[in-house]
Structures are given as structure tokens and as C-alpha cells.
Scaffold this motif. Structure first.
Motif, PDB file in Angstrom:
ATOM      1  N   CYS A 273       6.296   4.303  50.636  1.00  0.00           N
ATOM      2  CA  CYS A 273       7.644   4.990  50.413  1.00  0.00           C
ATOM      3  C   CYS A 273       6.455   6.181  50.161  1.00  0.00           C
TER       4      CYS A 273
ATOM      5  N   ASP B 287       7.711   7.893  48.549  1.00  0.00           N
ATOM      6  CA  ASP B 287       7.936   9.248  47.645  1.00  0.00           C
ATOM      7  C   ASP B 287       7.653   7.886  45.967  1.00  0.00           C
ATOM      8  N   CYS B 288       7.386   6.132  46.348  1.00  0.00           N
ATOM      9  CA  CYS B 288       7.151   5.974  45.577  1.00  0.00           C
ATOM     10  C   CYS B 288       5.595   4.907  46.082  1.00  0.00           C
TER      11      CYS B 288
ATOM     12  N   GLY C 287       5.996   2.390  47.485  1.00  0.00           N
ATOM     13  CA  GLY C 287       6.685   1.418  48.020  1.00  0.00           C
ATOM     14  C   GLY C 287       6.472   0.564  48.840  1.00  0.00           C
TER      15      GLY C 287
ATOM     16  N   CYS D  45      13.724   2.350  50.743  1.00  0.00           N
ATOM     17  CA  CYS D  45      12.676   1.528  50.122  1.00  0.00           C
ATOM     18  C   CYS D  45      13.271   0.614  49.319  1.00  0.00           C
TER      19      CYS D  45
ATOM     20  N   ASP E 206      11.724  -0.535  46.431  1.00  0.00           N
ATOM     21  CA  ASP E 206      11.348  -0.517  45.516  1.00  0.00           C
ATOM     22  C   ASP E 206      13.089   0.595  44.229  1.00  0.00           C
ATOM     23  N   CYS E 207      12.529   2.347  45.628  1.00  0.00           N
ATOM     24  CA  CYS E 207      13.522   3.482  44.791  1.00  0.00           C
ATOM     25  C   CYS E 207      14.194   3.731  45.174  1.00  0.00           C
TER      26      CYS E 207
HETATM   27 ZN    ZN Z   1      10.592   4.170  47.142  1.00  0.00          ZN
END
Ligand code: ZN
Lengths: 56, 286
Positions: free
Chosen positions: A5, A7-8, A10, A26, A28-29
Motif C-alpha cells: 500500500c 499509504d501505509c 499494508g 488496502c 489495513d488503512c
Molecule cells: Zn494501506
């Protein structure tokens, strides 16, 4: 296949037969990404957010 | 070989199902993402090149994208599912109601107003609880069940802050239904499948986008007749017809020109994608 990901970091699962325009999210986020291809390589970009005229 | 173009801006289950169905029928199917395309509309021919096909199935999730792209393609002679006029009418609840009434398709009682005060009178006339809908928009957004005049005032105040299109107040009687509505799929002249859409717990709207559940419904003469009539009323090739069960029989309240069917196909056992593709191929050969 699995993609990180943006962003994070993940782990996002992308189906092997994914086509451009396909949306993955994602775990996770929760961010949604759109699959696209550049020089034959699968990449992710932020998906368009839902607009007022979307849907059936 | 027939070339079928499927235009999209977001790949969903439906677009993939259509592609598979087309290939199984021996068509050359091309999925084209039109989101970032740019089109010279003065050229007088299909462009960009990738959009050249014998028929186009328009599957953009954005209504206005669908509508304008369809206008462009039709202007250079490409048959599109659905035609511009059908897409225009289906994208507007007020225009849909007018077309249905003209064709003699039963609809819920509907009153339109243009100001907050007019809307309050319209709600009074329809009687509480009533439903207030924007004339455009989908997936059940901004569709409100108005229980009393106090709620009405709050909701109307909010609408005044939005785009002028939201000040076209479309007020509809609330049909006391068995927490479900009906979606019937019409392809060409045929009603091919129908589902009950049950509202998710705690949700009065039965849109499957809002978590509603799809259950197979047996086709019957009344449903077949109103659905086909409704599709004809707007000139649609492929359309999802939403009906409510009432004491006066089935009432049609909405038509969907880019209909979603991912839940309906497994629920009914009907290969909706294949039916649409067969129709598209037939249309291309005309
Ligand atoms: Zn993420």
C-alpha cells in the motif's frame, strides 16, 4: 500477487487477472486504489472518490 | 467477427462478466477505460481509434460521463446500449416519471415543487410519511423518508445549500411495502429475470449498494408487462426496472440504464451478462 500500500505499506492482494481500472482496497488503512499498467508493470494509483452521479 | 466495445471508468464484476460472455459467444470484446480519454467531437468519425466497434455497451459508473460519451458515439453512427435518449431519461427521476405516465405505466403518486415552501405543500398533499428524492443521483443517496413537517424543514434547509438541481423537489408517496422492492431486468423485448431486493436491517431503502439482499422472484405476467412497457417508454435496450408492490398493483419508481446485476445473476440463475451480450451482437449486425 501482493502489492505494498503506497499509504501505509499494508499488503494489498491484487488478482492475477486484474485489468486497468480495477479497484483494490488496502485491508489495513481502507484506502481504495485503481490498478493501471505502465510499461507492462502493474501499478496502483488513488481511486476516484465516489461522485454524486455515480451508480445505478 | 463482431467487435463489441465496453466503455467503463471503473471495472466492476459486471464488466468482467460481460467480457467473458462476449468471448464465449465468439465476439471480439474490448474493454476500454474512457476516464482519461479526450475526444475531438468535430472530427466526424469515431475517435479515439480504440472506440471503433460495431456496438458499444456503455458501462461508466458516472452518469454524466455515460450520457455525454453516448451522445458523441451516436453522433458518428455507433449503436450504443443504451441510446442517448434512454440514458438521459433514466438519469432523471422526474423525466422518468413523465415518460412512464405517458406510456400508461403505473407509478407512485408524485408531486414536484421548486421552492422550500412549495415542497412543504407538496409533502402535505402527498401526506406524511413521504419520500423526497433528488431528480438525479443514485445508489439511494439523498433519498429521504420524511416522517413529519419538522423533519421536512430540516431536510429542505439542507437542500437549499446544494446545487440548484437539488431544488427541484420530487416528492413521492411512501408505499408501505413488505421491506422490499422488485428489480426486473429487461433486455430488448424480453423480461429475463427478476429479484426481490430486501432492505438491510435498519435501512428502509432496498438498494443492494446499501447492503440490500437479492432473492429470486418468479416472473409473472403483471411484472413482465409493466417492465417491458417501462423499457419501451424510455427507449432502452437493456434496463433494470424497479417496482414497488402496492394495493394498486405494481408501481414502477425507477429505471436504471447502466444496471448492476452481480447479485441478481447468482440469485436467479439467469446468465444476465450473456443475455445482454447476445442482444448487443444482434444489434451490431443490424
Ligand atoms: Zn494501506
Amino acid at each position: 500477487m501482493k502489492v505494498k500500500c503506497p499509504d501505509c505499506e499494508g499488503e494489498i492482494k491484487v488478482p492475477d487477472d486484474a485489468i486497468a481500472g480495477e479497484i483494490v482496497s488496502c485491508p489495513d488503512c481502507g484506502q481504495e486504489y485503481e490498478v493501471y499498467f505502465e510499461d507492462g508493470k502493474l501499478k496502483l494509483k488513488q481511486a476516484e472518490t465516489v461522485k454524486e452521479d455515480w451508480g445505478e | 467477427m463482431v467487435r463489441v466495445i465496453i466503455t467503463y471508468d471503473r471495472i466492476r464484476v459486471e464488466e468482467k462478466a460481460l467480457q467473458r460472455a462476449g468471448e464465449s459467444l465468439g465476439a471480439d470484446v474490448r474493454l476500454i477505460d474512457v476516464k482519461d480519454s479526450f475526444i475531438d467531437i468535430t472530427k466526424g468519425e469515431v475517435n479515439p481509434e480504440v472506440l471503433k466497434g460495431d456496438v458499444v455497451i456503455q458501462r461508466c459508473v458516472g452518469h454524466f460521463r455515460s450520457l455525454y460519451l453516448t451522445a458523441i458515439l451516436e453522433s458518428v453512427g455507433v449503436p450504443v446500449i443504451n441510446p442517448f435518449y434512454a440514458t438521459l431519461i433514466c438519469g432523471d427521476k422526474l423525466l422518468t416519471t413523465l415518460a412512464l405516465r405517458r406510456a400508461g405505466v403505473p407509478t407512485p403518486k408524485t408531486i414536484v415543487a421548486f421552492t422550500r415552501d412549495g415542497a412543504l405543500k407538496a409533502l402535505e398533499e402527498v401526506g406524511y410519511p413521504a419520500i423526497l428524492k433528488p431528480v438525479v443521483g443514485s445508489w439511494g443517496r439523498l433519498v429521504s423518508l420524511i416522517k413529519d413537517v419538522e423533519t421536512a424543514k430540516v431536510v429542505l434547509e439542507h437542500r437549499e445549500l446544494l446545487h440548484p438541481l437539488y431544488q427541484i423537489f420530487y416528492v413521492q408517496e411512501f408505499i408501505k411495502k413488505p421491506d422490499r422492492d422488485i428489480r426486473c431486468f429487461v433486455v430488448g423485448e424480453e423480461a429475463i429475470a427478476a429479484i426481490y431486493r430486501y432492505a438491510a436491517p435498519g435501512e428502509w431503502r432496498s438498494n443492494t449498494a446499501l447492503g440490500g439482499r437479492a432473492v429470486k422472484m418468479e416472473m409473472n405476467d403483471e411484472l413482465r408487462e409493466v417492465s417491458i412497457k417501462a423499457a419501451k417508454a424510455v427507449g432502452a435496450h437493456v434496463v433494470g426496472v424497479d417496482c414497488l408492490e402496492s394495493e394498486r398493483g405494481l408501481l414502477v419508481h425507477e429505471l436504471n440504464s447502466v444496471t448492476e446485476f452481480r447479485n441478481a445473476a447468482p440469485a436467479t440463475g439467469v446468465d444476465i451478462a450473456k443475455k445482454i451480450m447476445e442482444y448487443a451482437i444482434k444489434l451490431a449486425k443490424k
